[in-house]
Design a protein around this motif. Structure first.
Motif, PDB file in Angstrom:
ATOM      1  N   ILE A   1       5.642  -1.260 -14.731  1.00  0.00           N
ATOM      2  CA  ILE A   1       6.280  -0.367 -13.752  1.00  0.00           C
ATOM      3  C   ILE A   1       5.560   0.980 -13.742  1.00  0.00           C
ATOM      4  O   ILE A   1       5.206   1.501 -12.679  1.00  0.00           O
ATOM      5  CB  ILE A   1       7.787  -0.196 -14.069  1.00  0.00           C
ATOM      6  CG1 ILE A   1       8.533  -1.508 -13.792  1.00  0.00           C
ATOM      7  CG2 ILE A   1       8.386   0.958 -13.261  1.00  0.00           C
ATOM      8  CD1 ILE A   1       9.970  -1.534 -14.317  1.00  0.00           C
ATOM      9  N   ILE A   2       5.317   1.542 -14.920  1.00  0.00           N
ATOM     10  CA  ILE A   2       4.635   2.833 -15.032  1.00  0.00           C
ATOM     11  C   ILE A   2       3.255   2.795 -14.384  1.00  0.00           C
ATOM     12  O   ILE A   2       2.824   3.735 -13.727  1.00  0.00           O
ATOM     13  CB  ILE A   2       4.517   3.255 -16.510  1.00  0.00           C
ATOM     14  CG1 ILE A   2       5.890   3.564 -17.103  1.00  0.00           C
ATOM     15  CG2 ILE A   2       3.580   4.457 -16.678  1.00  0.00           C
ATOM     16  CD1 ILE A   2       5.917   3.653 -18.618  1.00  0.00           C
ATOM     17  N   ASN A   3       2.559   1.665 -14.564  1.00  0.00           N
ATOM     18  CA  ASN A   3       1.177   1.547 -14.099  1.00  0.00           C
ATOM     19  C   ASN A   3       1.028   0.799 -12.779  1.00  0.00           C
ATOM     20  O   ASN A   3      -0.073   0.389 -12.419  1.00  0.00           O
ATOM     21  CB  ASN A   3       0.338   0.876 -15.201  1.00  0.00           C
ATOM     22  CG  ASN A   3       0.173   1.769 -16.403  1.00  0.00           C
ATOM     23  OD1 ASN A   3      -0.613   2.699 -16.372  1.00  0.00           O
ATOM     24  ND2 ASN A   3       0.945   1.519 -17.449  1.00  0.00           N
ATOM     25  N   ASN A   4       2.125   0.641 -12.057  1.00  0.00           N
ATOM     26  CA  ASN A   4       2.123  -0.015 -10.729  1.00  0.00           C
ATOM     27  C   ASN A   4       1.489  -1.401 -10.742  1.00  0.00           C
ATOM     28  O   ASN A   4       0.832  -1.812  -9.804  1.00  0.00           O
ATOM     29  CB  ASN A   4       1.408   0.876  -9.697  1.00  0.00           C
ATOM     30  CG  ASN A   4       2.137   2.162  -9.489  1.00  0.00           C
ATOM     31  OD1 ASN A   4       3.355   2.180  -9.328  1.00  0.00           O
ATOM     32  ND2 ASN A   4       1.410   3.273  -9.526  1.00  0.00           N
ATOM     33  N   HIS A   5       1.704  -2.130 -11.817  1.00  0.00           N
ATOM     34  CA  HIS A   5       1.243  -3.517 -11.924  1.00  0.00           C
ATOM     35  C   HIS A   5       2.304  -4.403 -11.260  1.00  0.00           C
ATOM     36  O   HIS A   5       3.508  -4.148 -11.418  1.00  0.00           O
ATOM     37  CB  HIS A   5       1.068  -3.879 -13.389  1.00  0.00           C
ATOM     38  CG  HIS A   5       0.514  -5.243 -13.627  1.00  0.00           C
ATOM     39  ND1 HIS A   5       1.270  -6.374 -13.547  1.00  0.00           N
ATOM     40  CD2 HIS A   5      -0.743  -5.637 -13.940  1.00  0.00           C
ATOM     41  CE1 HIS A   5       0.508  -7.430 -13.806  1.00  0.00           C
ATOM     42  NE2 HIS A   5      -0.716  -7.005 -14.049  1.00  0.00           N
ATOM     43  N   PRO A   6       1.914  -5.439 -10.552  1.00  0.00           N
ATOM     44  CA  PRO A   6       2.899  -6.256  -9.796  1.00  0.00           C
ATOM     45  C   PRO A   6       3.802  -7.165 -10.620  1.00  0.00           C
ATOM     46  O   PRO A   6       4.679  -7.814 -10.069  1.00  0.00           O
ATOM     47  CB  PRO A   6       2.017  -7.087  -8.863  1.00  0.00           C
ATOM     48  CG  PRO A   6       0.688  -7.162  -9.543  1.00  0.00           C
ATOM     49  CD  PRO A   6       0.537  -5.840 -10.292  1.00  0.00           C
ATOM     50  N   TYR A   7       3.646  -7.215 -11.955  1.00  0.00           N
ATOM     51  CA  TYR A   7       4.463  -8.110 -12.783  1.00  0.00           C
ATOM     52  C   TYR A   7       5.955  -7.939 -12.514  1.00  0.00           C
ATOM     53  O   TYR A   7       6.704  -8.902 -12.452  1.00  0.00           O
ATOM     54  CB  TYR A   7       4.176  -7.868 -14.277  1.00  0.00           C
ATOM     55  CG  TYR A   7       5.073  -8.655 -15.212  1.00  0.00           C
ATOM     56  CD1 TYR A   7       4.807  -9.987 -15.484  1.00  0.00           C
ATOM     57  CD2 TYR A   7       6.184  -8.082 -15.822  1.00  0.00           C
ATOM     58  CE1 TYR A   7       5.605 -10.730 -16.350  1.00  0.00           C
ATOM     59  CE2 TYR A   7       6.993  -8.798 -16.688  1.00  0.00           C
ATOM     60  CZ  TYR A   7       6.699 -10.115 -16.939  1.00  0.00           C
ATOM     61  OH  TYR A   7       7.491 -10.848 -17.790  1.00  0.00           O
ATOM     62  N   HIS A   8       6.401  -6.701 -12.329  1.00  0.00           N
ATOM     63  CA  HIS A   8       7.833  -6.447 -12.207  1.00  0.00           C
ATOM     64  C   HIS A   8       8.426  -6.992 -10.901  1.00  0.00           C
ATOM     65  O   HIS A   8       9.618  -7.262 -10.822  1.00  0.00           O
ATOM     66  CB  HIS A   8       8.125  -4.945 -12.322  1.00  0.00           C
ATOM     67  CG  HIS A   8       9.578  -4.623 -12.175  1.00  0.00           C
ATOM     68  ND1 HIS A   8      10.503  -5.019 -13.117  1.00  0.00           N
ATOM     69  CD2 HIS A   8      10.275  -3.981 -11.209  1.00  0.00           C
ATOM     70  CE1 HIS A   8      11.713  -4.623 -12.729  1.00  0.00           C
ATOM     71  NE2 HIS A   8      11.593  -3.990 -11.589  1.00  0.00           N
ATOM     72  N   LYS A   9       7.647  -7.135  -9.918  1.00  0.00           N
ATOM     73  CA  LYS A   9       8.155  -7.524  -8.600  1.00  0.00           C
ATOM     74  C   LYS A   9       8.498  -8.978  -8.494  1.00  0.00           C
ATOM     75  O   LYS A   9       8.058  -9.825  -9.104  1.00  0.00           O
ATOM     76  CB  LYS A   9       7.149  -7.148  -7.535  1.00  0.00           C
ATOM     77  CG  LYS A   9       6.893  -5.659  -7.611  1.00  0.00           C
ATOM     78  CD  LYS A   9       6.311  -5.124  -6.340  1.00  0.00           C
ATOM     79  CE  LYS A   9       6.149  -3.660  -6.280  1.00  0.00           C
ATOM     80  NZ  LYS A   9       6.489  -2.762  -7.197  1.00  0.00           N
TER      81      LYS A   9
END
Length: 152
Positions: free
Chosen positions: A144-152
């Motif tokens: 989330i902090i690094n705008n990686h798409p894993y969270h979506k």
């Protein structure tokens, strides 16, 4: 790069949970240095056979020297946070230490020495399960902090 330590009062073992934990740690490595430390000794083992107060004191004795940086205790009475709030806890800190208590939880005195107290769930979990959930949430928070798409 931040350093994140997870300290857990549990006997070390090699089982399927370790594979999942190591996988989340490996995925987190591009954002933070994450390590899990399993702590169990004869003093803790003996104290747990005597009673709750003795066990909690043995956990505090082991953990208090490790209180440096930003310290977070996992406790059933801690704040409930979603993944976004959890990521905000991680953000901008150089060293973060998570403390998972033993079978008897923490003394109030130890909790008061921590910067934050959170709860992963209202459910009671085995330590290995709590470690899996925590390492996954650390990876998710870092994403989330690094705008990686894993969270979506």
């Amino acid at each position: 790069m931040s350093k994140i330590n997870i300290y857990s009062i549990v006997k070390p073992s090699k089982d399927e949970s370790d594979i999942l934990i190591k996988n989340f740690i490996k995925m987190s490595q591009k954002y933070a240095n994450v390590e899990v430390h399993y702590i169990f000794n004869k003093t803790i083992a003996k104290a747990q056979t005597i009673g709750e107060k003795e066990a909690q004191q043995s956990y505090s004795d082991v953990y208090e020297p490790l209180l440096k940086g930003y310290n977070i205790a996992l406790d059933v009475l801690g704040k409930k946070v979603d993944s976004y709030k959890f990521s905000q806890i991680l953000e901008g800190k150089n060293e973060i230490n998570f403390f998972i208590g033993g079978a008897y939880g923490f003394k109030r005195d130890f909790l008061n020495k921590c910067d934050n107290i959170i709860s992963l769930s209202d459910l009671t979990m085995a330590h290995k399960i709590a470690n899996i959930v925590l390492t996954e949430q650390i990876f998710r928070g870092l994403c989330i902090i690094n705008n990686h798409p894993y969270h979506k």
